[in-house]
Write a protein that holds these residues in place. Structure first.
Motif, PDB file in Angstrom:
ATOM      1  N   CYS A  41     -23.069  13.849 -99.465  1.00 33.41           N
ATOM      2  CA  CYS A  41     -24.211  14.669 -99.087  1.00 33.41           C
ATOM      3  C   CYS A  41     -24.565  15.630-100.209  1.00 33.41           C
ATOM      4  CB  CYS A  41     -23.904  15.465 -97.820  1.00 33.41           C
ATOM      5  SG  CYS A  41     -22.528  16.584 -98.002  1.00 33.41           S
ATOM      6  N   GLU A 148      -8.164  17.548 -96.624  1.00 31.50           N
ATOM      7  CA  GLU A 148      -8.791  18.131 -95.433  1.00 31.50           C
ATOM      8  C   GLU A 148      -8.122  19.490 -95.255  1.00 31.50           C
ATOM      9  OE1 GLU A 148      -9.313  17.734 -90.614  1.00 31.50           O
ATOM     10  OE2 GLU A 148      -7.888  16.429 -91.648  1.00 31.50           O
ATOM     11  N   GLN A 180      -9.237  10.579 -87.557  1.00 32.21           N
ATOM     12  CA  GLN A 180      -9.736  11.960 -87.593  1.00 32.21           C
ATOM     13  C   GLN A 180      -9.602  12.537 -89.002  1.00 32.21           C
ATOM     14  OE1 GLN A 180      -7.495  14.681 -85.175  1.00 32.21           O
ATOM     15  NE2 GLN A 180      -8.983  16.329 -85.353  1.00 32.21           N
ATOM     16  N   ALA A 183     -12.246  10.989 -91.298  1.00 34.25           N
ATOM     17  CA  ALA A 183     -13.602  11.439 -90.997  1.00 34.25           C
ATOM     18  C   ALA A 183     -13.894  12.807 -91.596  1.00 34.25           C
ATOM     19  CB  ALA A 183     -13.814  11.468 -89.489  1.00 34.25           C
ATOM     20  N   ALA A 184     -12.883  13.670 -91.669  1.00 32.74           N
ATOM     21  CA  ALA A 184     -13.095  15.037 -92.118  1.00 32.74           C
ATOM     22  C   ALA A 184     -12.736  15.255 -93.583  1.00 32.74           C
ATOM     23  CB  ALA A 184     -12.270  15.991 -91.248  1.00 32.74           C
ATOM     24  N   ARG A 207     -17.857  13.403 -97.200  1.00 34.82           N
ATOM     25  CA  ARG A 207     -18.390  12.379 -96.297  1.00 34.82           C
ATOM     26  C   ARG A 207     -19.624  12.909 -95.589  1.00 34.82           C
ATOM     27  NH1 ARG A 207     -17.527   7.682 -93.907  1.00 34.82           N
ATOM     28  NH2 ARG A 207     -17.724   7.429 -91.656  1.00 34.82           N
ATOM     29  N   ARG A 208     -20.681  12.113 -95.605  1.00 31.19           N
ATOM     30  CA  ARG A 208     -21.908  12.502 -94.889  1.00 31.19           C
ATOM     31  C   ARG A 208     -21.641  12.584 -93.394  1.00 31.19           C
ATOM     32  NH1 ARG A 208     -27.109  11.138 -97.380  1.00 31.19           N
ATOM     33  NH2 ARG A 208     -27.809  10.909 -95.240  1.00 31.19           N
ATOM     34  N   LYS A 209     -22.209  13.591 -92.763  1.00 33.90           N
ATOM     35  CA  LYS A 209     -21.980  13.773 -91.330  1.00 33.90           C
ATOM     36  C   LYS A 209     -22.583  12.642 -90.504  1.00 33.90           C
ATOM     37  CE  LYS A 209     -21.492  18.786 -91.525  1.00 33.90           C
ATOM     38  NZ  LYS A 209     -21.999  20.101 -91.073  1.00 33.90           N
ATOM     39  N   ASP A 210     -23.602  11.964 -91.049  1.00 33.97           N
ATOM     40  CA  ASP A 210     -24.226  10.874 -90.308  1.00 33.97           C
ATOM     41  C   ASP A 210     -23.672   9.509 -90.715  1.00 33.97           C
ATOM     42  OD1 ASP A 210     -25.274  10.803 -92.847  1.00 33.97           O
ATOM     43  OD2 ASP A 210     -27.368  10.577 -92.223  1.00 33.97           O
ATOM     44  N   SER A 211     -22.566   9.494 -91.483  1.00 34.51           N
ATOM     45  CA  SER A 211     -21.970   8.216 -91.888  1.00 34.51           C
ATOM     46  C   SER A 211     -21.339   7.519 -90.692  1.00 34.51           C
ATOM     47  CB  SER A 211     -20.900   8.446 -92.957  1.00 34.51           C
ATOM     48  OG  SER A 211     -21.465   8.988 -94.131  1.00 34.51           O
TER      49      SER A 211
END
Length: 242
Positions: A41, A148, A180, A183-184, A207-211
């Motif tokens: 992003c 993370e 998890q 994703a973060a 990572r894009r939040k809309d991925s």
């Protein structure tokens, strides 16, 4: 998952943060890697060091990347990239905020993650560079970490592992804890001259939040391969190795 361990654990430690992220202690062989995630992003300003892991020594150099670049990047304007033909890849590290924060994820899964990421990096780098394990003239030192973590937290769990040849394993779902984490997580990395330790480049991928969610090992491996191919292609182009 029916396969041998795909990486060898070097250390698994909890780092208590008593200092700023620029001076915090780190495990001896710290680095790494990892790539995991597809596109990044865009960001409006340099990252807040308190929100970063502390893996990089100094986040103040980072600036928002342009089109097709990582969200945050720094490149040394005096770097002579064409002088480099070899790469020394340090062991991969995983960083997560909190004491025992990596405990919910099976150690075998963490080691497979390290192995898959480091294996993808080694395979792709080998197309344009000679991979070495000793510093010499013309050698880049590459450090990668999957993070993370926030340096503002009182403690971080850090896992350092060395990727090794792995047996084939069948595909399957990621555990909830690993899904998890993926994703973060962000990927942080830096490149230095292996002899002088001069910083040549560093960056952070988010990572894009809309991925799309990554829920299986096959999806994770594809995401890692995509990230590695894109990143190594940029490095090859900059060094005139392609």
């Amino acid at each position: 998952m029916g396969a041998e361990l795909s990486a060898r654990l070097v250390s698994r430690t909890t780092v208590a943060l008593q200092a700023s992220p620029h001076t915090m202690p780190r495990p001896h062989t710290i680095v790494v890697l990892l790539a995991l995630i597809a596109a990044a992003c865009a960001a409006a300003r340099q990252p807040d060091p308190r929100a970063m892991s502390g893996f990089l020594d100094d986040y103040s150099r980072l600036r928002p990347g342009g089109a097709g670049e990582l969200p945050f990047v720094y490149r040394n304007p005096d770097a002579h990239w064409s002088a480099y033909s070899k790469v020394l890849l340090e062991p991969v590290t995983l960083w997560r905020s909190g004491r025992h924060s990596l405990d919910p994820i099976a150690e075998t899964d963490l080691l497979h993650l390290v192995s898959d990421f480091e294996g993808a990096v080694r395979r792709r780098l080998g197309n344009g560079f000679q991979l070495v394990d000793q510093a010499s003239p013309g050698t880049l030192r590459l450090r990668l970490a999957i993070t993370e973590a926030r340096a503002s937290d009182p403690a971080l769990d850090v896992l350092t592992a060395v990727g090794e040849a792995r047996a084939d394993r069948s595909d399957g779902a990621l555990s909830p804890g690993l899904a998890q984490f993926v994703a973060a997580a962000a990927i942080e990395g830096e490149i230095r001259d292996a002899q002088t330790n001069a910083l040549l480049a560093q960056g952070i991928d988010l990572r894009r939040k809309d991925s799309p969610a990554i829920t299986t090992w096959a999806q994770l491996d594809r995401a890692l391969e995509f990230w590695v191919d894109r990143t190594c292609a940029r490095l090859e182009a900059r060094a005139g190795r392609r």
